[in-house]
Motif scaffolding. Structure first.
Motif, PDB file in Angstrom:
ATOM      1  N   PHE A 145       0.811  -1.222   0.000  1.00 34.94           N
ATOM      2  CA  PHE A 145       0.000   0.000   0.000  1.00 34.94           C
ATOM      3  C   PHE A 145       0.845   1.272   0.000  1.00 34.94           C
ATOM      4  O   PHE A 145       0.414   2.308   0.494  1.00 34.94           O
ATOM      5  N   SER A 146       2.037   1.216  -0.565  1.00 33.38           N
ATOM      6  CA  SER A 146       2.967   2.342  -0.448  1.00 33.38           C
ATOM      7  C   SER A 146       2.427   3.625  -1.072  1.00 33.38           C
ATOM      8  O   SER A 146       2.754   4.719  -0.637  1.00 33.38           O
ATOM      9  N   ASN A 147       1.607   3.496  -2.097  1.00 33.24           N
ATOM     10  CA  ASN A 147       1.214   4.702  -2.835  1.00 33.24           C
ATOM     11  C   ASN A 147      -0.269   5.024  -2.734  1.00 33.24           C
ATOM     12  O   ASN A 147      -0.803   5.748  -3.573  1.00 33.24           O
ATOM     13  N   TYR A 148      -0.959   4.512  -1.722  1.00 37.20           N
ATOM     14  CA  TYR A 148      -2.405   4.749  -1.698  1.00 37.20           C
ATOM     15  C   TYR A 148      -2.740   6.231  -1.532  1.00 37.20           C
ATOM     16  O   TYR A 148      -3.745   6.712  -2.068  1.00 37.20           O
ATOM     17  N   LYS A 149      -1.886   6.977  -0.839  1.00 37.45           N
ATOM     18  CA  LYS A 149      -2.149   8.410  -0.688  1.00 37.45           C
ATOM     19  C   LYS A 149      -1.970   9.142  -2.017  1.00 37.45           C
ATOM     20  O   LYS A 149      -2.640  10.146  -2.278  1.00 37.45           O
ATOM     21  N   GLU A 150      -1.065   8.638  -2.843  1.00 36.96           N
ATOM     22  CA  GLU A 150      -0.878   9.238  -4.164  1.00 36.96           C
ATOM     23  C   GLU A 150      -2.017   8.847  -5.104  1.00 36.96           C
ATOM     24  O   GLU A 150      -2.467   9.649  -5.925  1.00 36.96           O
ATOM     25  N   ALA A 204     -11.769   6.926  -0.052  1.00 38.43           N
ATOM     26  CA  ALA A 204     -11.624   5.500   0.262  1.00 38.43           C
ATOM     27  C   ALA A 204     -11.076   4.778  -0.960  1.00 38.43           C
ATOM     28  O   ALA A 204     -11.389   5.130  -2.102  1.00 38.43           O
ATOM     29  N   ILE A 205     -10.250   3.784  -0.690  1.00 33.66           N
ATOM     30  CA  ILE A 205      -9.683   2.976  -1.767  1.00 33.66           C
ATOM     31  C   ILE A 205      -9.818   1.508  -1.378  1.00 33.66           C
ATOM     32  O   ILE A 205      -9.463   1.117  -0.271  1.00 33.66           O
ATOM     33  N   GLN A 206     -10.367   0.723  -2.288  1.00 32.28           N
ATOM     34  CA  GLN A 206     -10.633  -0.686  -2.005  1.00 32.28           C
ATOM     35  C   GLN A 206      -9.711  -1.567  -2.845  1.00 32.28           C
ATOM     36  O   GLN A 206      -9.545  -1.346  -4.041  1.00 32.28           O
ATOM     37  N   TYR A 207      -9.117  -2.564  -2.179  1.00 27.96           N
ATOM     38  CA  TYR A 207      -8.204  -3.493  -2.831  1.00 27.96           C
ATOM     39  C   TYR A 207      -8.787  -4.905  -2.816  1.00 27.96           C
ATOM     40  O   TYR A 207      -9.426  -5.310  -1.841  1.00 27.96           O
ATOM     41  N   ASN A 208      -8.522  -5.651  -3.884  1.00 28.40           N
ATOM     42  CA  ASN A 208      -8.803  -7.085  -3.943  1.00 28.40           C
ATOM     43  C   ASN A 208      -7.494  -7.846  -3.855  1.00 28.40           C
ATOM     44  O   ASN A 208      -6.484  -7.425  -4.441  1.00 28.40           O
ATOM     45  N   PHE A 209      -7.500  -8.975  -3.162  1.00 27.01           N
ATOM     46  CA  PHE A 209      -6.292  -9.797  -3.104  1.00 27.01           C
ATOM     47  C   PHE A 209      -6.229 -10.707  -4.318  1.00 27.01           C
ATOM     48  O   PHE A 209      -7.190 -11.400  -4.652  1.00 27.01           O
ATOM     49  N   ASN A 210      -5.071 -10.695  -4.997  1.00 29.39           N
ATOM     50  CA  ASN A 210      -4.838 -11.559  -6.148  1.00 29.39           C
ATOM     51  C   ASN A 210      -3.939 -12.713  -5.711  1.00 29.39           C
ATOM     52  O   ASN A 210      -2.756 -12.506  -5.429  1.00 29.39           O
ATOM     53  N   PRO A 211      -4.466 -13.935  -5.634  1.00 25.86           N
ATOM     54  CA  PRO A 211      -3.662 -15.064  -5.149  1.00 25.86           C
ATOM     55  C   PRO A 211      -2.515 -15.445  -6.079  1.00 25.86           C
ATOM     56  O   PRO A 211      -1.549 -16.078  -5.644  1.00 25.86           O
ATOM     57  N   GLU A 212      -2.599 -15.062  -7.351  1.00 22.92           N
ATOM     58  CA  GLU A 212      -1.527 -15.382  -8.300  1.00 22.92           C
ATOM     59  C   GLU A 212      -0.307 -14.493  -8.082  1.00 22.92           C
ATOM     60  O   GLU A 212       0.830 -14.959  -8.077  1.00 22.92           O
ATOM     61  N   THR A 213      -0.549 -13.205  -7.913  1.00 27.07           N
ATOM     62  CA  THR A 213       0.558 -12.255  -7.746  1.00 27.07           C
ATOM     63  C   THR A 213       0.926 -12.032  -6.282  1.00 27.07           C
ATOM     64  O   THR A 213       1.946 -11.412  -5.991  1.00 27.07           O
ATOM     65  N   LYS A 214       0.060 -12.496  -5.368  1.00 27.67           N
ATOM     66  CA  LYS A 214       0.236 -12.284  -3.925  1.00 27.67           C
ATOM     67  C   LYS A 214       0.187 -10.798  -3.575  1.00 27.67           C
ATOM     68  O   LYS A 214       0.808 -10.347  -2.617  1.00 27.67           O
ATOM     69  N   LYS A 215      -0.542 -10.045  -4.352  1.00 21.48           N
ATOM     70  CA  LYS A 215      -0.627  -8.603  -4.144  1.00 21.48           C
ATOM     71  C   LYS A 215      -2.086  -8.179  -3.975  1.00 21.48           C
ATOM     72  O   LYS A 215      -3.010  -8.876  -4.375  1.00 21.48           O
ATOM     73  N   PHE A 216      -2.249  -6.995  -3.395  1.00 24.70           N
ATOM     74  CA  PHE A 216      -3.559  -6.373  -3.297  1.00 24.70           C
ATOM     75  C   PHE A 216      -3.677  -5.362  -4.435  1.00 24.70           C
ATOM     76  O   PHE A 216      -2.868  -4.443  -4.545  1.00 24.70           O
ATOM     77  N   GLU A 217      -4.677  -5.555  -5.281  1.00 25.18           N
ATOM     78  CA  GLU A 217      -4.841  -4.725  -6.466  1.00 25.18           C
ATOM     79  C   GLU A 217      -6.050  -3.806  -6.300  1.00 25.18           C
ATOM     80  O   GLU A 217      -7.086  -4.210  -5.763  1.00 25.18           O
ATOM     81  N   VAL A 218      -5.906  -2.587  -6.773  1.00 22.35           N
ATOM     82  CA  VAL A 218      -6.963  -1.586  -6.600  1.00 22.35           C
ATOM     83  C   VAL A 218      -8.215  -1.990  -7.373  1.00 22.35           C
ATOM     84  O   VAL A 218      -8.161  -2.269  -8.571  1.00 22.35           O
ATOM     85  N   GLU A 219      -9.318  -2.037  -6.666  1.00 21.92           N
ATOM     86  CA  GLU A 219     -10.610  -2.293  -7.306  1.00 21.92           C
ATOM     87  C   GLU A 219     -11.325  -0.990  -7.622  1.00 21.92           C
ATOM     88  O   GLU A 219     -11.855  -0.809  -8.710  1.00 21.92           O
ATOM     89  N   LYS A 220     -11.318  -0.074  -6.652  1.00 17.22           N
ATOM     90  CA  LYS A 220     -11.976   1.209  -6.904  1.00 17.22           C
ATOM     91  C   LYS A 220     -11.514   2.251  -5.894  1.00 17.22           C
ATOM     92  O   LYS A 220     -11.078   1.931  -4.787  1.00 17.22           O
ATOM     93  N   ILE A 221     -11.602   3.497  -6.327  1.00 17.80           N
ATOM     94  CA  ILE A 221     -11.404   4.661  -5.461  1.00 17.80           C
ATOM     95  C   ILE A 221     -12.712   5.438  -5.506  1.00 17.80           C
ATOM     96  O   ILE A 221     -13.236   5.720  -6.592  1.00 17.80           O
ATOM     97  N   TYR A 222     -13.253   5.765  -4.355  1.00 19.82           N
ATOM     98  CA  TYR A 222     -14.573   6.397  -4.368  1.00 19.82           C
ATOM     99  C   TYR A 222     -14.773   7.264  -3.127  1.00 19.82           C
ATOM    100  O   TYR A 222     -13.990   7.211  -2.172  1.00 19.82           O
ATOM    101  N   TRP A 223     -15.840   8.047  -3.186  1.00 17.28           N
ATOM    102  CA  TRP A 223     -16.215   8.869  -2.039  1.00 17.28           C
ATOM    103  C   TRP A 223     -17.181   8.079  -1.166  1.00 17.28           C
ATOM    104  O   TRP A 223     -18.269   7.724  -1.603  1.00 17.28           O
ATOM    105  N   LYS A 224     -16.749   7.806   0.045  1.00 20.83           N
ATOM    106  CA  LYS A 224     -17.579   7.058   0.983  1.00 20.83           C
ATOM    107  C   LYS A 224     -18.291   8.043   1.902  1.00 20.83           C
ATOM    108  O   LYS A 224     -17.651   8.874   2.552  1.00 20.83           O
TER     109      LYS A 224
END
Length: 229
Positions: A145-150, A204-224
């Motif tokens: 999550f290094s760049n979620y603020k960016e 707010a930023i929502q991530y999905n876990f990708n079991p192939e890459t072992k990473k959390f990938e951005v699903e959406k950025i939205y106003w909560k």
């Protein structure tokens, strides 16, 4: 007879109260169903419990009690209170604040483990990869999550947002692990769309876990929507 009846009622009441106390301290937990997460909790280093001391000896005793009985007796519910325990996540209320653990299964049959020790306004996140009941790697927040603020910044803003976005340096973000295979990072009530809608893409930023890459990938950025907005 009336005296005897009253005495019996009193005894029944006392027994009932004692049983209620016992049931409050008895925490049901299916060992077989939750074994993977229980095993991982035993493996965690002390750094995963940064604000409290849950040492290996105490965890082993707790683990063995569950293994033998499918429950454990909680003698200190005011200090250590289980809120939920599921096969892939658990949440305990500790005297200083919440403690979470979530595990995410990868395509290689390993687990990415995330713990969150919340004290005051801060999140103490720890990341590990566990395979064959051993910690293979000690990971860090920047990897995921290094760049979620960016990412939430609006690069096409029609105003200079530099000063306004200094607020992002404050501890105003919370991590939500409640949905399986997702993590949501949400800004506090400070980040309203009315105030920051031109400078941010969302709060707010929502991530999905990708079991192939072992990473959390951005699903959406939205106003909560905030309850107190």
């Amino acid at each position: 007879m009336a005296t005897t009846s009253k005495l019996n009622d009193t005894l029944k009441s006392e027994i009932s109260e004692k049983e209620n106390v016992k049931s409050e301290k008895k925490v049901e937990l299916d060992f077989a169903k939750n074994k993977e997460l229980l095993d991982i909790i035993l493996l965690l280093p002390k750094e995963a419990f940064s604000s409290w001391d849950w040492d290996l000896e105490e965890r082993t005793k707790w683990y063995n009690e569950i293994k033998a009985n499918n429950y454990y007796i909680d003698d200190t519910p005011n200090f250590f209170d289980q809120i939920y325990f599921e096969p892939n996540k658990a949440f305990f209320s500790i005297v200083d604040g919440p403690w979470y653990i979530n595990i995410y299964k990868t395509a290689e049959n390993s687990f990415i483990v995330v713990t969150d020790d919340i004290v005051g306004d801060g999140n103490e996140l720890s990341f590990y990869e566990v395979k064959s009941n051993k910690i293979e790697k000690y990971l860090n927040e920047e990897l995921f999550f290094s760049n979620y603020k960016e990412l939430i910044k609006n690069k096409d803003a029609d105003e200079d947002c530099t000063e306004k976005l200094e607020v992002l340096n404050d501890p105003i973000f919370q991590f939500d692990f409640s949905v399986n295979n997702k993590i949501e990072i949400e800004g506090s009530w400070v980040l309203t769309q009315n105030e920051y809608g031109n400078c941010l893409l969302g709060n707010a930023i929502q991530y999905n876990f990708n079991p192939e890459t072992k990473k959390f990938e951005v699903e959406k950025i939205y106003w909560k929507q905030k309850k107190n907005n």
